[in-house]
Scaffold this active site. Structure first.
Site, short mmCIF file in Angstrom:
data_model
loop_
_atom_site.label_atom_id
_atom_site.label_comp_id
_atom_site.label_asym_id
_atom_site.label_seq_id
_atom_site.Cartn_x
_atom_site.Cartn_y
_atom_site.Cartn_z
N HIS A 1 38.06 27.64 35.38
CA HIS A 1 38.22 29.10 35.27
C HIS A 1 38.36 29.64 36.69
O HIS A 1 37.47 29.47 37.52
CB HIS A 1 37.03 29.75 34.57
CG HIS A 1 37.21 31.24 34.42
ND1 HIS A 1 37.83 31.80 33.32
CD2 HIS A 1 36.87 32.28 35.24
CE1 HIS A 1 37.86 33.12 33.46
NE2 HIS A 1 37.30 33.43 34.63
N CYS A 2 39.47 30.28 36.97
CA CYS A 2 39.76 30.77 38.33
C CYS A 2 39.36 32.24 38.44
O CYS A 2 39.95 33.10 37.77
CB CYS A 2 41.25 30.60 38.64
SG CYS A 2 41.70 31.16 40.30
N PRO A 3 38.36 32.57 39.26
CA PRO A 3 37.93 33.97 39.39
C PRO A 3 38.98 34.85 40.05
O PRO A 3 39.02 36.05 39.80
CB PRO A 3 36.66 33.86 40.26
CG PRO A 3 36.78 32.57 40.99
CD PRO A 3 37.54 31.65 40.08
N GLU B 1 41.43 35.41 37.40
CA GLU B 1 40.70 36.04 36.29
C GLU B 1 41.21 35.53 34.96
O GLU B 1 41.47 36.29 34.03
CB GLU B 1 40.81 37.57 36.36
CG GLU B 1 39.71 38.23 37.18
CD GLU B 1 38.31 37.96 36.65
OE1 GLU B 1 38.17 37.72 35.44
OE2 GLU B 1 37.37 37.97 37.46
N ASN B 2 41.37 34.21 34.89
CA ASN B 2 41.80 33.58 33.65
C ASN B 2 41.48 32.11 33.75
O ASN B 2 41.30 31.56 34.84
CB ASN B 2 43.30 33.78 33.44
CG ASN B 2 43.75 33.47 32.02
OD1 ASN B 2 42.92 33.27 31.13
ND2 ASN B 2 45.05 33.42 31.81
#
Length: 267
Positions: free
Chosen positions: A129-131, A134-135
């Site tokens: 999950h890539c902050p 945001e997905n």
């Protein structure tokens, strides 16, 4: 399966990405860089190409950010293969493969899927999950994520050269610093982002060439279908096949078909 993921939150990160991209671009054009000199001379080709590349990176960012990464649906195990194509079946009839149910959303998880606490969904071939995006990065948007990293790295390397062309440290003074502070800060920011983008792109290309994911690479000792498997990587089919499957396959893969039959009762 819908193409786009629910937007939800995350607009702060998306606004920051957009603002930084166009803010740094504007700074490069407003100072005495090669781009500004080319515009003054009437040579608009390179400035146009630079803006087009920045626009392409921003569009790719939003596509990856808003795209459905490959959410596992409740009724996938009940769906038959579309148009009679057995290869497209999400849950093939592989002997002794036991697919577990997620303890959070209670869907039947295909092999290599994982529940994301941030998105509250199980994701096919979950990577991470890539902050900043945001997905989740999953089976559907992972190729575009790698493409985005490549385009972004190209933009950053070009921007680094442009920013350097506007800095003349031989004339360094307090007045020079005040006049070029924004450009100098942009140059330092571009260096940091270039290093991060380069490391991310290199690591993802390596993982893709091995047909593994960030989650599998970091947590092999905790993943049941890997820690009990005698094969180091049951999904690795060689660099060229791995790259072709990753970038050219336009459908979700049935990873259960590649899992060793003698290990399948441990999945």
């Amino acid at each position: 399966m819908p193409l786009w993921a629910p937007a939800g939150g995350g607009w702060a990160a998306r606004a920051a990405q957009t603002g930084l991209s166009w803010g740094v671009t504007a700074g490069l054009f407003l100072h005495g860089t090669d781009l500004q000199r080319q515009i003054e001379q009437g040579d608009l080709l390179q400035p146009f190409l630079f803006i087009s590349l920045v626009l392409c990176s921003v569009i790719l960012y939003f596509v990856v950010s808003l795209m459905n990464p490959g959410y596992v649906e409740d009724n996938e195990d009940e769906k038959g293969p579309p148009d009679g194509d057995q290869k497209a079946t999400l849950f093939p009839q592989v002997p002794n493969v036991r697919l577990r149910r997620c303890g959070y959303c209670m869907v039947k998880q295909p092999l290599r899927a994982k529940h994301c606490q941030a998105c509250q969904h199980c994701v096919h071939r979950f990577d991470h999950h890539c902050p900043w995006i945001e997905n989740c990065i999953g089976e559907r948007n992972h190729p575009l994520f790698v493409l985005y990293l490549g385009v972004q790295l190209g933009v950053l390397l070009w921007a680094l050269q442009v920013a350097w062309s506007g800095l003349n440290f031989q004339q360094f003074s307090w007045a020079w610093l005040q006049r070029n502070l924004v450009l100098l800060l942009s140059f330092l920011l571009i260096i940091v982002c270039t290093v991060v983008a380069m490391l991310l792109l290199a690591s993802h290309l390596y993982l893709v060439s091995c047909n593994t994911t960030t989650w599998e690479f970091m947590s092999r000792h905790r993943i049941s279908y890997l820690k009990h498997c005698k094969v180091e990587n049951p999904f690795d089919q060689g660099v060229f096949v791995n790259l072709w499957r990753f970038f050219c396959a336009c459908r979700l893969m049935a990873w259960e078909k590649l899992y060793p039959t003698e290990e399948s009762d441990l999945v």
